[in-house]
Design an enzyme around this catalytic site. Sequence first.
Site, short mmCIF file in Angstrom:
data_model
loop_
_atom_site.label_atom_id
_atom_site.label_comp_id
_atom_site.label_asym_id
_atom_site.label_seq_id
_atom_site.Cartn_x
_atom_site.Cartn_y
_atom_site.Cartn_z
CD GLU A 192 47.52 39.65 37.05
OE1 GLU A 192 48.45 39.58 37.19
OE2 GLU A 192 46.42 39.07 37.85
NE ARG A 238 38.06 33.61 42.84
CZ ARG A 238 39.63 34.01 42.79
NH1 ARG A 238 39.88 35.23 44.01
NH2 ARG A 238 40.28 33.22 42.18
CE LYS A 249 46.88 33.46 37.36
NZ LYS A 249 46.75 33.95 35.77
#
Length: 573
Positions: A48, A273, A283
Amino acid sequence: MNPLKTEADTGAASAEPAAPSNFIRETILEDLKTNKYGGRVHTRFPPEPNGYLHIGHAKSINLNFGLAGEFGGQCNLRFDDTNPSKEETEYVDSIIEDVRWLGGDFGDRILYASDYFEQLYEWAVQLIKSGQAYVDDLSADEIRKRRGTLTEPGQESPYRNRSVEENLDLFARMKAGEFPDGARTVRAKIDMASANLNLRDPVMYRILHAEHHRTGNKWCIYPMYDFAHGESDSIERITHSICTLEFEDHRPLYDWYIEQLGIYHPQQIEFDRLNLTYTLLSKRKLLQMVQQGLVRGWDDPRMPTISGLRRRGYTSEAIRNFCRRVGVSKTNGSTELGLLEYFLREDLNKRVNRVMAVLRPLRVVIDNYPEGQVEYMEAVNNPEDPGQGSREVPFSRVLYIEQDDFREDPPKQYFRLSPGREVRLRYGYLVTCTSVVKDASGQVTEVHCTYDPATRGGNTPDGRKVKVTIHWVSAEHAIDAEVRIYDNLFTKEDPNEVAEGQDFTANLNPNSLEVVSKAKLEPSLGDAKSGSRYQFERLGYFSVDPDTTPGKLVFNRTVALRDTWAKIEKKSK
């Protein structure tokens, strides 16, 4: 095909080891064996564009591009640009640069979910026509309240059973910009009692009057990530859609959309992850630190962003070797930051030349060395790579050494320079401290020594033993530099572990940056270019920062070397 283009491809370092196998690789091998996708392997990395990439993304990049390349396939770089309120062209540009730097070979396949907005809209219309989607007038808060819990079913919207004709009319009017933000949504009609909350009539489209960085003001309705994700994979005919574990519960929804639309069905596979100690990989929180001025920007060398690590002096090979080492599993865990630093040291040790630099200079005068005399000592550039040759380092009567390399009253286990003690100067001579000069406060400002002319190059013709070798620079020839010493950005292994009422910023390390303004460097560094990496002997690995200008060198400490005495001294306090 080389899956990841590297600095090694230009001869800067040795070839990378073969990637170990893992359950995703084994799945691909089985699919190739059964010809499931006609022998194709096509993956994608779908960031993104709402922030800069960080070390956690590096694991996904390494996996997706690495697997595609290993099996002669392709990997797309596709931006999930479905939320214009948080996306910027700056982020797009930074992501492209970071993926390329990490070796991701996407050719001309820079793609965007926004490329598919028309098709996604048509598919939403198709679901409305088949009675599998509807326009809802409930607000976001009302939808959330009616969603239910893990133990209680959700409540159906009073607008769930609108006619197909009314839904099509309202959706067209949404697209035309007739309604304000949040007034209506399009939801899939699945099952409000499903045990999987993601299947309780999820929102597919929302109204958002915001300018998109690529499509401008053409659209005022935007698809939700869960609706755009699987369909984008389908359009690109991805074979293996590799996601992190938090998307495992979303997979039934992706499957439902694709099955109801009757389109090509990629295979989604989830993996763990990356989590690192003393590091935040959110983020949203990284953006908060940037916006609040807690760091200098996304590329601050203390940040775990790819751009920050690159500016600090990390190599792409070290990051990829680290990603291989942590591997791929189905269980989330935490990895020690020290492991990343281990692979960095291992790579830099082979790659970079050694030089001498003194960060906190203490003046040393060799009383019996001839005044005005200068000798040039041969110094090895890299003992790990004889092909790097050697250089000449000037030696003179007045030198600088590190303040920590002298103690007037040395404690036990301290074998560096002190009154009456002999040490070896790297590539130079053996010297013995004879006296000191102090200032009015009693601080030692100058050390006087004598040298043994028979020990040039550090040799001892009589065979006597010297326990310590220290580095130095010639005062007459030294170059001034600013050196930035970085430490962990957070004081706790888990930065999110805070007391009630606090947030992660309470764990920021106030000593994460120390600026040394008057370091002294050997003259060979006079023409060092931005991004160049060196080992400052006995001090660590350093990289030239982009802030460097003509006449002002700025270095970042990339990673420290282990210092046995520093550990002993720290424990004794």
